[in-house]
Every structure is written in C-alpha cells, then in structure tokens.
Design an enzyme around this catalytic site. Structure first.
Site, PDB file in Angstrom:
ATOM      1  N   GLY A  68      28.942   9.865  25.797  1.00  0.00           N
ATOM      2  CA  GLY A  68      28.262   8.404  26.477  1.00  0.00           C
ATOM      3  C   GLY A  68      29.486   7.300  25.810  1.00  0.00           C
ATOM      4  O   GLY A  68      29.529   8.071  24.668  1.00  0.00           O
ATOM      5  N   GLY A 117      26.770  12.559  25.739  1.00  0.00           N
ATOM      6  CA  GLY A 117      27.164  12.882  27.834  1.00  0.00           C
ATOM      7  C   GLY A 117      28.248  13.852  28.246  1.00  0.00           C
ATOM      8  O   GLY A 117      27.350  14.462  28.859  1.00  0.00           O
ATOM      9  N   GLU A 140      23.323  13.176  17.932  1.00  0.00           N
ATOM     10  CA  GLU A 140      22.533  11.744  18.241  1.00  0.00           C
ATOM     11  C   GLU A 140      21.588  10.941  17.224  1.00  0.00           C
ATOM     12  O   GLU A 140      21.364   9.472  16.863  1.00  0.00           O
ATOM     13  CB  GLU A 140      21.991  11.228  19.006  1.00  0.00           C
ATOM     14  CG  GLU A 140      22.644  11.331  20.266  1.00  0.00           C
ATOM     15  CD  GLU A 140      22.823  12.870  20.635  1.00  0.00           C
ATOM     16  OE1 GLU A 140      23.448  13.497  21.524  1.00  0.00           O
ATOM     17  OE2 GLU A 140      22.649  14.323  20.616  1.00  0.00           O
ATOM     18  N   ASP A 148      19.312  14.092  23.902  1.00  0.00           N
ATOM     19  CA  ASP A 148      18.940  13.509  25.470  1.00  0.00           C
ATOM     20  C   ASP A 148      19.960  14.522  25.993  1.00  0.00           C
ATOM     21  O   ASP A 148      19.970  15.530  25.728  1.00  0.00           O
ATOM     22  CB  ASP A 148      18.635  12.110  25.603  1.00  0.00           C
ATOM     23  CG  ASP A 148      20.598  11.307  26.016  1.00  0.00           C
ATOM     24  OD1 ASP A 148      21.425  11.907  25.118  1.00  0.00           O
ATOM     25  OD2 ASP A 148      20.776  10.732  26.669  1.00  0.00           O
TER      26      ASP A 148
END
Length: 357
Positions: A68, A117, A140, A148
């Site tokens: 992301g 992402g 992460e 996530d």
C-alpha cells in the site's frame, strides 16, 4: 509516465477485462484511488456477459505491487487524519473480499515484488501466476504493522507452519516457494507473459491456457530456498507464543534457526504478538470474519506508536533503527494483544452486499 496518466488502467480485449497497475515509479504501491477504481470496474465486469475473465498485470517490470502507499498513510496518521486512514483500509478490505468471491476467473500475472496491498489485489483471485522474478512477502511486522489484506485467512492455510514463519520473519518467497505455500497457483516463465496475456484474451478456458504455458515443475524443489528447512520450520514455529518460538529457535542453534531468531528479534514486539495471534485465530474463521478482525486490529494500530516509528525508520529517515514501544516481548501483555482483537465500539467492518450472506 506523465502526471496525468492514471494510476490504474482498464481495457477490454476479446473476452478479457485487462487491469494494469500503473505506478511503476512507486513500485505500483496501491492508493485509495486505485482501490476505488478497481472496485468499480470489477462490479461493471461482473455484470458484463462478454467479459469472461479478468487479467491483472503491472507496469514497470520491477514490481507487481510493493504494497500500500505507506508514506501517504503515515502522513495522514501523523497529522491526525485517522478517519482517512480507516477509509483506505475499510475500502481495501472490501476490494479484497470482492476479489475472493469474484464469479469469473481472476488471473494475476505476478513478476517482481508482491507485498502487502499487492498481495491483497492478487492472492484472493482464482489464479495467481508467478514469473521468474516473483518475490512474495508479508514484511509488515518490520514497520510495526501487521499482515493484513486477508493474511489472517491465507497465512494459517499455508502448509505446516509456513504461515507463522512468513508472518514473524517477513522473509521473501520466490516462485517455487510461492507455489509450495499455495500463494501462487501456476509458474510461467517471464518472457512468456506477453503471449500469455494474448492467449487469455481468447475464449479458451483459463485453466487450459495456463496449463499450456506453465513451466515444468520438476526442478521446483532445487529452486526452493525453504524446502530444505520445511521440517525445521514446522517443528520450531509451532509455539503459541512468540517467546516459545524464539526459545525453540535458540535451542536448535542451527544456522537457519539462528538467522530466523535474529530476524524476528529486530521486529516490533507488539506487531509480532499480534501477527502470531492472527495466524492462530484465523484458521478457525471464515474469510469475512478474518477481514473484520483485521479492521479491528488496524483501528487500534493507527492510534499506537510502532507503525509510525517503523515507517519513520525504514521509509522517512531511513536510519533502520526503530525504537519500539515497548521494546521487549515480555512487556507486551496478553491483555494488550487481546485489545487489538476486541469488538469495535463504533461499529464493525461490513463485507460488501454482493458477497454477504
């Protein structure tokens, strides 16, 4: 690329809806605009009978998508715009869910880096094709965040303890390991990607085309970095606490175990404990429950310390010397971890209507 060129491109060719992630200068990092555009386009193609499959590629050659747009999220959070951050994550998780339940073949051609992402817009599709430069990771915890975009679902469903290993170390998986972990479904040589896209625009079944282009798998084990260590990973990463896993790695004392332990010890203690809890809890949750769980976690993480400190250390100041708070695993209580998974007082994340039920 000119400033006016779109961040994500859509085209129709034959039977295929073509998607191109188009931020090569930013390693195709996913923005809120890209999330919204892809969500809207997938809904259009869902109801278009002339589109029988979706094919996702990326511009630039270096990365499918490195994640992301972390810098934009950092800037939003450090300036108090937490609602803006939650809008991104909430809509991103809706997109992940739409892809997971998409009624048509959704084919991602992944050649280069695929993290965060980028995993979210590829891993939940029906077909994930790894090229020669494929590099998958969920790193992460190294920036004080957590895996996530549906990692709560796919990490526990990797064979053995690969999911726990992936979550805690953030190590990169090449194409052979991506196939072994189930995160990639096919292997195709990178020079054949252009021809594969052309073939997928025809009316022949997607599975038949991918089978025709697939690279031989006989040498996959020799290319795998993790295959020689699979039994070690399954044995040493089976613990219910990060401390237990580190103790097992230390007791083993082998080169692989020592490296893994050193890698883990550099990560955020809070993030490590959240990540392992995700892997253990996620195996018993439905996909939508996994996404709702991640929204609970992110709603707390964006008000914490370690995400901003991790991004500062890795992306902003680039000193690679984060000061985690707390600094030790022993200082992260079970209650603190549980707090991240607790129901949200102001309303839970909801899956999109088309897949709810």
């Amino acid at each position: 690329m000119t400033p006016a060129e779109p961040e994500i491109l859509f085209a129709r060719k034959g039977a295929a809806g073509l998607v191109t992630l188009n931020r090569p200068q930013a390693l195709n990092a996913v923005t809120l605009g890209m999330v919204r555009a892809l969500t809207a386009q997938l809904e259009k193609w869902r109801n278009d009978l002339s589109v029988t499959r979706v094919v996702v590629t990326a511009a630039g050659g270096k990365a499918f998508s490195a994640g992301g747009d972390i810098r934009a999220l950092y800037d939003a959070g450090t300036s108090g715009r937490h609602a803006e951050m939650l809008a991104f994550y909430g809509e991103e998780y809706v997109l992940n869910t739409i892809i997971k339940h998409y009624p048509k073949p959704y084919v991602s051609l992944i050649d280069g880096i695929c993290m965060g992402g980028g995993v979210g817009v590829s891993a939940h599709g029906s077909h994930r094709v790894a090229g020669d430069r494929y590099l998958f990771a969920m790193p992460e915890v190294g920036i004080g965040f957590f895996p996530d975009v549906g990692a709560t679902w796919f990490l526990p469903r990797m064979p053995g303890e690969l999911g726990a290993y992936c979550a805690l170390t953030g190590e990169r998986f090449g194409a052979a390991d991506g196939i072994a972990a189930g995160i990639a479904t096919h292997r195709v040589a990178s020079p054949r990607f252009t021809d594969l896209v052309e073939a997928l625009c025809g009316t022949a079944p997607v599975d038949a085309m991918l089978a025709a282009f697939a690279a031989p798998t006989k040498d996959a084990a020799s290319e795998s970095k993790l295959a020689p260590h699979r039994s070690t990973i399954d044995r040493l990463f089976a613990g219910g606490r990060v401390e237990d896993i580190l103790a097992a790695l230390d007791a083993d004392g082998g080169e692989f175990a020592q490296k893994a332990a050193a890698t883990i010890r550099a990560k955020s203690p809070v993030a490590l404990k959240i990540a392992l809890a995700q892997v253990r809890k996620g195996k018993d949750l439905a996909f939508e429950a996994c996404m709702a769980t991640e929204f609970r976690i992110v709603s707390r993480v964006i008000h914490g310390h370690d995400f901003y400190e991790g991004v500062r250390a890795v992306i902003v100041d680039k000193d690679n010397a984060p000061k985690w708070q707390p600094a030790a695993l022993a200082e992260v209580s079970d209650a603190e971890v549980a707090r991240h998974f607790a129901p949200l007082p102001d309303g839970e994340w909801q899956p999109p209507e088309l897949v709810r039920g």
